[in-house]
Design an enzyme around this catalytic site. Structure first.
Site, PDB file in Angstrom:
ATOM      1  N   SER A  65      -1.599   0.547  -2.614  1.00 50.08           N
ATOM      2  CA  SER A  65      -2.836  -0.208  -2.570  1.00 50.08           C
ATOM      3  C   SER A  65      -4.090   0.640  -2.357  1.00 50.08           C
ATOM      4  CB  SER A  65      -2.674  -1.271  -1.489  1.00 50.08           C
ATOM      5  OG  SER A  65      -3.707  -2.170  -1.554  1.00 50.08           O
ATOM      6  N   ASP A 275      -4.470  -1.793  -6.104  1.00 51.88           N
ATOM      7  CA  ASP A 275      -3.498  -2.671  -6.757  1.00 51.88           C
ATOM      8  C   ASP A 275      -4.088  -4.051  -7.050  1.00 51.88           C
ATOM      9  OD1 ASP A 275      -3.528  -3.390  -4.091  1.00 51.88           O
ATOM     10  OD2 ASP A 275      -1.381  -3.820  -3.973  1.00 51.88           O
ATOM     11  N   ASP A 277      -5.540  -6.418  -5.279  1.00 58.25           N
ATOM     12  CA  ASP A 277      -5.379  -7.646  -4.491  1.00 58.25           C
ATOM     13  C   ASP A 277      -6.556  -7.876  -3.545  1.00 58.25           C
ATOM     14  OD1 ASP A 277      -4.708  -5.748  -2.593  1.00 58.25           O
ATOM     15  OD2 ASP A 277      -2.634  -6.402  -2.343  1.00 58.25           O
ATOM     16  N   ARG A 493      -7.328  -1.317  17.102  1.00 54.39           N
ATOM     17  CA  ARG A 493      -5.929  -1.615  16.767  1.00 54.39           C
ATOM     18  C   ARG A 493      -5.362  -0.492  15.898  1.00 54.39           C
ATOM     19  NH1 ARG A 493      -5.833  -3.232  11.552  1.00 54.39           N
ATOM     20  NH2 ARG A 493      -3.659  -3.852  11.670  1.00 54.39           N
ATOM     21  N   GLY A 496      -1.562  -0.504  10.215  1.00 55.52           N
ATOM     22  CA  GLY A 496      -0.171  -0.632   9.783  1.00 55.52           C
ATOM     23  C   GLY A 496       0.031  -0.085   8.384  1.00 55.52           C
ATOM     24  N   THR A 497      -1.002   0.584   7.848  1.00 52.52           N
ATOM     25  CA  THR A 497      -0.859   1.162   6.506  1.00 52.52           C
ATOM     26  C   THR A 497      -1.267   2.625   6.456  1.00 52.52           C
ATOM     27  OG1 THR A 497      -3.109   0.486   5.909  1.00 52.52           O
ATOM     28  CG2 THR A 497      -1.336  -1.027   5.311  1.00 52.52           C
ATOM     29  N   ARG A 502      -7.901   1.960  14.109  1.00 49.97           N
ATOM     30  CA  ARG A 502      -9.150   1.400  13.590  1.00 49.97           C
ATOM     31  C   ARG A 502     -10.021   0.886  14.729  1.00 49.97           C
ATOM     32  NH1 ARG A 502      -8.257   1.392   8.164  1.00 49.97           N
ATOM     33  NH2 ARG A 502      -6.223   0.704   7.399  1.00 49.97           N
TER      34      ARG A 502
END
Ligand code: G16
Length: 529
Positions: A65, A275, A277, A493, A496-497, A502
């Site tokens: 992504s 990608d 999205d 936080r 997760g990628t 962040r």
């Protein structure tokens, strides 16, 4: 040869070098592409088990992504187009990390704990983005699928939302649409042309495709809507690198235009991610200042049109919006206070928003980063469809517009192409310029930072990721810094990628938002030592 022997044999080709542990993240596994071969092989295996369990086709998308070109990743798609069910994420992690010797045991453990009938048929649909590594990694996944003797359909280059769409079309036996790319373009473009032809051409739109798979796909769609919208594709992959200095993530975080794009006052511009999205709009105002219209503003626009159309059609259904902690405070206030629309907040990750959006008859969910869509409860959709034959005049025309929007929306997952057509159709219906849309509400100035730390797993959050419980003492220090700023809000936080933490901050002026973000960044570094 027995299937598990085949798995053993092929796992010698796609072996786990056991150099590092990988965890299922916000949207599947994501890491440097050259570390992922065994993970793809194993996700091929896992998708077959899931398909056997569900008696349905499962999707496997090769993409990282918004991440840089050297990364890659795998997203699994459940039968109704949703992200892989959360309870399977630990199974995926265990399988991905098993040593070569443990692999078959772990597979058999999953088969027995999930009560999977290994004699059942299985089918996997695959798609990939344009990364140089995607072909080989996709082939590793194919080997996993073939080892378990399942049916494998490779669509080649696809946007992630297109793959979700194919999976749902297949599993609903065509009820949702035709499981082909031409079927996808036809469904979206016909609905768009129907609304816009009645309201007038929306003019020109310049789209930065992040040098990714969105470019060739958007060019196909553009041909079918050209009488109502002139789409100009830039960053189409012929020159620059994927996501480098361009794309929705770059624009959102840098708060400036991507490379390769010339802005002008009131000119409508948009960016997709790698990608396709995610979708972000932007322009320049009369003072030549950069104006961004992010996922929050897209959600407000879509929620408002649904609310208006339902009211005019005399149909009672509840429209609600789902956001995350990244949503700008002004957007939440506007939705609740002005549009009188209920708002929920979840953790980051469209999988969480999608799930929560099901609480509403019509759930509009968007992350501020431009990732989102609209979903309708089946009975809500039915109610709208049924009323088509019962009303006349203006009401009838509102119902038919609502139905066209429903066809244009990809309810499976956030979809930049579909969301873009929806936005364009709404602007055309409302006869709004991009500036009119921008002034729906004024955002609180904000700043997002990525902080590199030694171990991001020490950052633990609660309360929809708005507060930290670990490292101990950090949240108290953040609270104390935030209290010095007018309208201050900040949270931290782990991504997760990406391998970063962040930081989000907002305040009454850009200077204050930047200052708050910097202070919180220093605290993160202090507590990471
Ligand atoms: C994925 C998820 C999004 C999430 C984003 C960033 O997007 O699908 O829901 O907002 O990652 O997540 P994080 O902050 O945990 O890195 P994409 O477009 O990269 O697949």
């Amino acid at each position: 040869m027995e299937v598990y022997d085949k798995v053993r044999k092929l796992s010698e080709v796609h072996g786990n070098p056991c150099t590092s542990k990988i965890t299922y993240g916000t949207a599947g596994f994501r890491a440097k592409a050259d570390t992922l071969d065994h993970v793809f092989f194993r996700m091929g295996l896992l998708s077959v088990l899931r398909s056997k369990l569900k008696g349905a086709t499962i999707g496997l998308m090769t993409t990282a992504s918004h991440n840089p070109e050297c990364d890659n990743g795998v997203k699994l798609v459940d039968p109704m187009g949703e992200m892989l069910e959360e309870s399977w994420e630990p199974l995926a992690t265990k399988l991905a990390n098993a040593t070569n010797d443990e692999l078959v045991d772990v597979l058999q453990e999953i088969v027995s704990s999930q009560k999977i009938d290994m004699t059942a048929q299985a089918s996997v649909f695959a798609g990939k983005d344009t990364r140089p590594s995607s072909e080989a990694l996709g082939n590793a996944a194919r080997d996993g699928v073939m080892a378990l003797e399942a049916h494998f359909t490779d669509f080649g280059l696809l946007t992630t939302p297109q793959l979700h769409y194919m999976v749902v079309c297949k599993n609903t036996h065509g009820k949702y649409g035709e499981a082909t790319q031409s079927g996808y373009y036809k469904k979206l473009s016909e609905a768009f042309n129907k609304i816009v032809a009645e309201n007038g051409c929306t003019g020109d739109l310049i789209v930065d495709c992040a040098n990714g798979v969105g470019a060739p796909k958007l060019k196909e769609l553009a041909k079918l809507v050209s009488s109502n919208l002139k789409i100009h594709v830039v960053n189409d992959g012929t020159a620059g690198k994927l996501n480098e200095g361009c794309g929705a993530d770059f624009v959102k975080i840098q708060q400036r235009a991507p490379n390769g794009m010339e802005l002008g006052a009131n000119k409508r511009c948009a960016s997709y991610d790698g990608d396709a999205d995610r979708l972000i709009y932007f322009t320049l105002n009369e003072k030549e200042q950069f104006v961004m219209l992010d996922g929050d503003k897209i959600a407000a626009l879509i929620a408002s049109i649904f609310k208006d159309l339902l009211k005019e059609a005399g149909i009672e259904l509840e429209v609600g919006v789902v956001q995350t902690a990244y949503a700008n405070g002004s957007s939440t206030n506007y939705l609740r206070g002005t549009l009188l629309i209920p708002v929920s907040c979840t953790k980051t990750g469209v999988k969480h928003l999608h799930h929560r959006a099901k609480d509403f008859d019509i759930g509009v969910y968007f992350e501020a980063n431009g990732h989102g869509t609209v979903i309708l409860k089946p009975e809500a959709e039915e109610k709208i469809r049924e009323s088509a034959g019962k009303v006349e005049g203006v009401k009838q025309s509102c119902v038919s517009t609502l139905l066209a929007y429903i066809d244009m929306i990809n309810q499976c997952v956030g979809d930049a192409m579909s969301d873009m057509l929806v936005v364009e159709a709404i602007l055309s219906t409302k006869k709004w310029s991009i500036q009119d849309w921008a002034t729906m509400y004024t955002e609180l100035p904000n700043r997002q930072l990525k902080v590199k730390v030694a171990d991001r797993s020490i950052f633990k959050t609660v309360n929809a990721e708005r507060q930290l419980t670990s490292p101990v003492g950090l949240q108290e220090e953040i609270d104390s810094v935030v209290s010095k700023y007018n309208n201050g809000r900040s949270f931290v936080r782990p991504s997760g990628t990406e391998d970063v933490v962040r930081v989000y901050a907002e305040s009454d002026t850009q200077e204050h938002a930047d200052g708050l973000a910097k202070e919180v960044e220093s605290l993160v570094k202090k507590f990471s030592k």
